[in-house]
Write a protein that holds these residues in place. Structure first.
Motif, mmCIF file in Angstrom:
data_model
loop_
_atom_site.group_PDB
_atom_site.id
_atom_site.type_symbol
_atom_site.label_atom_id
_atom_site.label_comp_id
_atom_site.label_asym_id
_atom_site.label_seq_id
_atom_site.Cartn_x
_atom_site.Cartn_y
_atom_site.Cartn_z
ATOM 1 N N THR A 73 -22.761 22.219 -5.119
ATOM 2 C CA THR A 73 -22.734 23.609 -3.958
ATOM 3 C C THR A 73 -22.841 23.406 -2.452
ATOM 4 N N ILE A 74 -23.835 22.573 -1.944
ATOM 5 C CA ILE A 74 -24.305 22.295 -0.748
ATOM 6 C C ILE A 74 -23.144 21.736 0.071
ATOM 7 N N THR A 78 -17.601 18.151 -6.432
ATOM 8 C CA THR A 78 -17.615 18.413 -7.569
ATOM 9 C C THR A 78 -18.781 16.805 -7.639
ATOM 10 N N PHE A 79 -19.790 17.038 -7.741
ATOM 11 C CA PHE A 79 -21.121 15.865 -8.163
ATOM 12 C C PHE A 79 -20.207 15.374 -9.623
ATOM 13 N N LEU A 80 -20.291 14.958 -10.900
ATOM 14 C CA LEU A 80 -20.095 14.697 -11.835
ATOM 15 C C LEU A 80 -21.189 13.935 -12.286
ATOM 16 N N GLU A 81 -21.947 12.657 -11.723
ATOM 17 C CA GLU A 81 -22.695 11.649 -11.800
ATOM 18 C C GLU A 81 -23.491 11.953 -10.741
ATOM 19 N N LEU A 82 -25.049 11.554 -10.758
ATOM 20 C CA LEU A 82 -25.899 11.585 -9.750
ATOM 21 C C LEU A 82 -25.980 9.893 -8.870
ATOM 22 N N ALA A 86 -24.423 11.914 -4.176
ATOM 23 C CA ALA A 86 -25.343 13.148 -4.485
ATOM 24 C C ALA A 86 -27.283 12.723 -4.429
ATOM 25 N N GLU A 87 -27.356 11.648 -4.303
ATOM 26 C CA GLU A 87 -29.332 11.057 -4.375
ATOM 27 C C GLU A 87 -29.534 11.389 -3.179
ATOM 28 N N SER A 88 -28.835 11.220 -1.960
ATOM 29 C CA SER A 88 -29.052 11.751 -0.703
ATOM 30 C C SER A 88 -29.097 12.662 -0.347
ATOM 31 N N GLY A 89 -28.371 13.741 -0.786
ATOM 32 C CA GLY A 89 -28.595 14.894 -0.384
ATOM 33 C C GLY A 89 -29.382 15.496 -1.216
ATOM 34 N N ILE A 90 -29.916 15.409 -2.682
ATOM 35 C CA ILE A 90 -31.973 15.954 -3.080
ATOM 36 C C ILE A 90 -32.751 15.238 -1.901
ATOM 37 N N ALA A 91 -33.059 14.045 -1.715
ATOM 38 C CA ALA A 91 -33.582 13.258 -0.761
ATOM 39 C C ALA A 91 -33.871 14.500 0.555
ATOM 40 N N LEU A 93 -32.307 17.556 0.929
ATOM 41 C CA LEU A 93 -32.674 18.326 1.289
ATOM 42 C C LEU A 93 -34.446 18.900 0.596
ATOM 43 N N GLY A 94 -34.554 17.470 0.233
ATOM 44 C CA GLY A 94 -36.679 17.216 0.266
ATOM 45 C C GLY A 94 -36.990 17.209 1.747
ATOM 46 N N ASN A 95 -36.576 16.962 2.249
ATOM 47 C CA ASN A 95 -36.628 16.187 3.967
ATOM 48 C C ASN A 95 -36.640 17.719 4.474
ATOM 49 N N VAL A 96 -35.977 18.306 4.059
ATOM 50 C CA VAL A 96 -35.758 19.560 5.046
ATOM 51 C C VAL A 96 -35.965 20.817 4.811
ATOM 52 N N ILE A 97 -36.562 20.854 3.478
ATOM 53 C CA ILE A 97 -37.707 22.002 3.257
ATOM 54 C C ILE A 97 -38.842 21.393 3.956
#
Length: 158
Positions: A73-74, A78-82, A86-91, A93-97
């Motif tokens: 979404t961000i 489409t990411f069919l696997e992490l 994708a891992e960098s995006g999740i990390a 996201l945690g950093n931004v929050i």
């Protein structure tokens, strides 16, 4: 050691604000809980260390499916696997929050610094918060559930 209640509200506010902005949809909160186990319960966990007038860690845990849907979404694809992106995006996201929450904490008189985010894959990994209680904030997003684990304590001024 118990955690101060004023440490929780900035993380709830920051998580809702960032996730709603990035996902373009409402995010709701479930019932808060204290997590006593040192083990992760999610497939993907972003960990951000906090130092300064408060110290500890903040964890953002979710299933792999939720993680893939969030980064899809961000990033608008489409990411069919992490994969690594994708891992960098999740990390991040945690950093931004955590960064937004850190600003709110500083405004409340608790200036802090953030360590670079770390991504942990696999449930059942041990993450000890030692003597700091870990409060869990469950969030419902359109991409799936996400848990914010806040384990922070105030540090006496030197």
């Amino acid at each position: 050691m118990t955690m101060k209640v004023e440490f929780i509200a900035p993380f709830l506010q920051a998580a809702k604000q960032v996730l709603e902005s990035e996902l373009g949809a409402e995010v709701s909160r479930g019932e808060l809980a204290v997590h006593r186990s040192a083990y992760t319960t999610q497939d993907v966990t972003a960990l951000v260390g906090v130092t300064g007038s408060i110290q500890g860690i903040v964890l953002y845990g979710m299933s792999e499916k939720t993680a893939r849907q969030i980064v899809s979404t961000i990033m608008g694809r489409t990411f069919l696997e992490l994969d690594a992106l994708a891992e960098s995006g999740i990390a991040e996201l945690g950093n931004v929050i955590t960064g937004v929450a850190g600003t709110l904490l500083a405004e409340a008189g608790y200036p802090s610094n953030l360590a670079p985010p770390i991504l942990i894959r696999g449930s059942g990994m041990m993450i000890s918060t030692l003597d700091i209680s870990r409060l869990v904030i469950p969030l419902r997003t359109p991409c799936g559930p996400l848990e914010v684990h806040v384990a922070l304590k105030a540090v006496a001024p030197k």
